[in-house]
Design an enzyme around this catalytic site. Structure first.
Site, PDB file in Angstrom:
ATOM      1  N   LYS A  11      14.969   2.500  -4.237  1.00 41.15           N
ATOM      2  CA  LYS A  11      14.003   1.433  -3.946  1.00 41.15           C
ATOM      3  C   LYS A  11      14.398   0.187  -4.725  1.00 41.15           C
ATOM      4  O   LYS A  11      14.693   0.260  -5.922  1.00 41.15           O
ATOM      5  CB  LYS A  11      12.588   1.888  -4.328  1.00 41.15           C
ATOM      6  N   GLY A  14      11.496  -6.944  -4.884  1.00 43.25           N
ATOM      7  CA  GLY A  14      11.675  -8.160  -4.101  1.00 43.25           C
ATOM      8  C   GLY A  14      12.531  -9.242  -4.737  1.00 43.25           C
ATOM      9  O   GLY A  14      13.097 -10.080  -4.029  1.00 43.25           O
ATOM     10  N   GLY A  47       7.753  -8.703  -2.786  1.00 47.19           N
ATOM     11  CA  GLY A  47       6.575  -9.375  -3.336  1.00 47.19           C
ATOM     12  C   GLY A  47       6.786 -10.878  -3.540  1.00 47.19           C
ATOM     13  O   GLY A  47       5.902 -11.674  -3.237  1.00 47.19           O
ATOM     14  N   ASP A 164       6.830   0.722  -4.082  1.00 49.15           N
ATOM     15  CA  ASP A 164       7.137   1.901  -4.910  1.00 49.15           C
ATOM     16  C   ASP A 164       6.461   3.138  -4.316  1.00 49.15           C
ATOM     17  O   ASP A 164       7.025   4.232  -4.302  1.00 49.15           O
ATOM     18  CB  ASP A 164       6.667   1.693  -6.354  1.00 49.15           C
ATOM     19  N   LYS A 219       4.642   1.476 -10.740  1.00 55.72           N
ATOM     20  CA  LYS A 219       5.960   2.103 -10.583  1.00 55.72           C
ATOM     21  C   LYS A 219       6.049   3.433 -11.334  1.00 55.72           C
ATOM     22  O   LYS A 219       6.454   4.441 -10.761  1.00 55.72           O
ATOM     23  CB  LYS A 219       7.018   1.121 -11.123  1.00 55.72           C
TER      24      LYS A 219
HETATM   25  N1  LIG Z   1       6.635  -1.747 -20.326  1.00 55.85           N
HETATM   26  C1  LIG Z   1       7.232  -2.490 -19.370  1.00 55.85           C
HETATM   27  N2  LIG Z   1       8.576  -2.430 -19.230  1.00 55.85           N
HETATM   28  C2  LIG Z   1       9.214  -3.182 -18.307  1.00 55.85           C
HETATM   29  N3  LIG Z   1       8.576  -4.022 -17.463  1.00 55.85           N
HETATM   30  C3  LIG Z   1       7.227  -4.121 -17.533  1.00 55.85           C
HETATM   31  C4  LIG Z   1       6.499  -3.348 -18.491  1.00 55.85           C
HETATM   32  N4  LIG Z   1       5.178  -3.634 -18.327  1.00 55.85           N
HETATM   33  C5  LIG Z   1       5.088  -4.545 -17.349  1.00 55.85           C
HETATM   34  N5  LIG Z   1       6.312  -4.846 -16.853  1.00 55.85           N
HETATM   35  C6  LIG Z   1       6.552  -5.805 -15.772  1.00 55.85           C
HETATM   36  O1  LIG Z   1       6.802  -5.070 -14.586  1.00 55.85           O
HETATM   37  C7  LIG Z   1       7.787  -5.769 -13.823  1.00 55.85           C
HETATM   38  C8  LIG Z   1       8.397  -4.794 -12.830  1.00 55.85           C
HETATM   39  O2  LIG Z   1       7.408  -4.455 -11.853  1.00 55.85           O
HETATM   40  P1  LIG Z   1       7.407  -5.228 -10.453  1.00 55.85           P
HETATM   41  O3  LIG Z   1       7.307  -6.703 -10.674  1.00 55.85           O
HETATM   42  O4  LIG Z   1       6.406  -4.598  -9.575  1.00 55.85           O
HETATM   43  O5  LIG Z   1       8.882  -4.915  -9.999  1.00 55.85           O
HETATM   44  P2  LIG Z   1       9.548  -4.724  -8.567  1.00 55.85           P
HETATM   45  O6  LIG Z   1       9.161  -5.935  -7.755  1.00 55.85           O
HETATM   46  O7  LIG Z   1      11.000  -4.656  -8.903  1.00 55.85           O
HETATM   47  O8  LIG Z   1       9.005  -3.455  -8.020  1.00 55.85           O
HETATM   48  C9  LIG Z   1       8.733  -6.313 -14.859  1.00 55.85           C
HETATM   49  O9  LIG Z   1       9.486  -7.423 -14.380  1.00 55.85           O
HETATM   50  C10 LIG Z   1       7.774  -6.700 -15.988  1.00 55.85           C
HETATM   51  O10 LIG Z   1       7.330  -8.030 -15.825  1.00 55.85           O
HETATM   52  C1  LIG Z   2      -0.160  -3.438  -1.626  1.00 53.89           C
HETATM   53  C2  LIG Z   2       0.963  -4.210  -2.232  1.00 53.89           C
HETATM   54  O1  LIG Z   2       0.879  -4.607  -3.386  1.00 53.89           O
HETATM   55  N1  LIG Z   2       2.028  -4.434  -1.451  1.00 53.89           N
HETATM   56  C3  LIG Z   2       3.182  -5.150  -1.897  1.00 53.89           C
HETATM   57  C4  LIG Z   2       4.347  -4.776  -0.991  1.00 53.89           C
HETATM   58  C5  LIG Z   2       5.665  -5.362  -1.430  1.00 53.89           C
HETATM   59  C6  LIG Z   2       6.112  -4.831  -2.779  1.00 53.89           C
HETATM   60  O2  LIG Z   2       5.671  -3.824  -3.300  1.00 53.89           O
HETATM   61  O3  LIG Z   2       7.122  -5.605  -3.313  1.00 53.89           O
HETATM   62  P1  LIG Z   2       7.837  -5.433  -4.727  1.00 53.89           P
HETATM   63  O4  LIG Z   2       8.506  -4.105  -4.766  1.00 53.89           O
HETATM   64  O5  LIG Z   2       8.805  -6.567  -4.704  1.00 53.89           O
HETATM   65  O6  LIG Z   2       6.795  -5.578  -5.814  1.00 53.89           O
HETATM   66  C7  LIG Z   2       2.944  -6.677  -1.851  1.00 53.89           C
HETATM   67  O7  LIG Z   2       2.207  -7.152  -0.991  1.00 53.89           O
HETATM   68  O8  LIG Z   2       3.547  -7.366  -2.686  1.00 53.89           O
END
Ligand SMILES: Nc1ncnc2c1ncn2[C@@H]1O[C@H](COP(=O)(O)OP(=O)(O)O)[C@@H](O)[C@H]1O
Ligand SMILES: CC(=O)N[C@@H](CCC(=O)OP(=O)(O)O)C(=O)O
Length: 260
Positions: A11, A14, A47, A164, A219
């Protein structure tokens, strides 16, 4: 069963779609794995692109516990950004790296059952695995499925699923090995240092302390669910890190191991 016999469910978050170099590296890694006979399913978020498109249309973004509140009027933009733009940007990068892919979403071929997760979140979906025949067919052809997290309920309602959580459902469907690649090298402690491994009680403690929050909380909880269900670690690592990608292509453990 050797690790290569297991499908790798990869996975990507964004932020990758905004980084040409990152996409090229990731697709080269996928090409190497496919050439070694490793089957790969690529699940993606988007996202950042959703944020951009909502802003361009004068709409606000609200998140609750890391999940995007999805009012009906935002759904066309969100579906366009995820199942359209993000998916095709990744397919273009795959083709450039010589990888034949099939762009799809959770709505295809009865892959999942999708229901509304929580009324407070609007059109956010909760998904469970249903029928793996199409994705297994695609894999059997040597193609790489590139899957967006847009689902459709049995009533025909488009639903926005956190990517995720989409990846966990696909890992369950193909009984695969799950690796979640973000823009950070793994789960970081309060000092910004990479944590090598985490189990449920350690995760609970770090969430209570506020060290793991927002998107990372979603995640690690998704990772833990799969790790516990399948009795195997799930890895949280970075697509930014060339060394981690190289290790991944060798079948080595990378980033933080979320352990059952
Ligand atoms: N303990 C942590 N370790 C690493 N990242 C964290 C932590 N807590 C919060 N984060 C945040 O979570 C982000 C990753 O989640 P997310 O933005 O949803 O990532 P993705 O879009 O790759 O799924 C990191 O960029 C960071 O800002
Ligand atoms: C319900 C929900 O939160 N959906 C996410 C789907 C995309 C996503 O998860 O993107 P990243 O992996 O880049 O964070 C959103 O709308 O952003």
């Amino acid at each position: 069963m050797s690790t290569k016999d297991k499908v790798l469910v990869l996975k990507v978050g964004g932020a990758l779609m905004q980084c040409e170099m990152g996409m090229a590296r990731l697709m080269d890694t996928a090409a190497k794995m496919l050439a070694q006979g490793q089957k790969v399913v690529l699940v993606h978020g988007g996202g950042y692109l959703v944020d951009e498109q909502l802003k361009a249309n004068g709409m606000d973004t609200v998140k609750l516990d890391g999940l995007r509140v999805t009012p009906p009027e935002q759904m066309p933009i969100i579906a366009g950004a995820l199942a359209g733009m993000s998916n095709k940007i990744l397919q273009a990068a795959a083709i450039k790296a010589g990888v034949a892919s099939v762009g799809m979403s959770l709505a295809d071929a009865n892959l999942v059952d999708a229901v509304i997760k929580d009324e407070r979140l609007g059109l956010v979906g909760d998904v469970s695995p249903k029928d793996g025949s199409y994705i297994n067919f695609v894999l059997s052809q040597g193609w790489m499925p590139i899957v967006s997290s847009i689902a459709v309920s049995s009533e025909g309602q488009l639903l926005n699923v956190n990517a995720d959580q989409a990846a966990t459902v696909l890992a369950k469907l193909v009984r695969g090995k799950l690796v979640l690649l973000s823009d950070v090298s793994g789960v970081l402690d309060g000092k910004g240092q990479l944590i090598a491994s985490l189990n449920r009680s350690e995760i609970d403690d770090l969430v209570k302390l506020g060290v793991i929050e927002k998107g990372m909380k979603v995640k690690v909880e998704a990772a833990l669910e799969v790790a516990e269900l399948m009795g195997q670690p799930v890895q949280v690592a970075s697509w930014r890190d060339a060394a981690q990608l190289a290790a991944l292509a060798q079948g080595e453990a990378v980033g933080t191991q979320i352990k059952p």
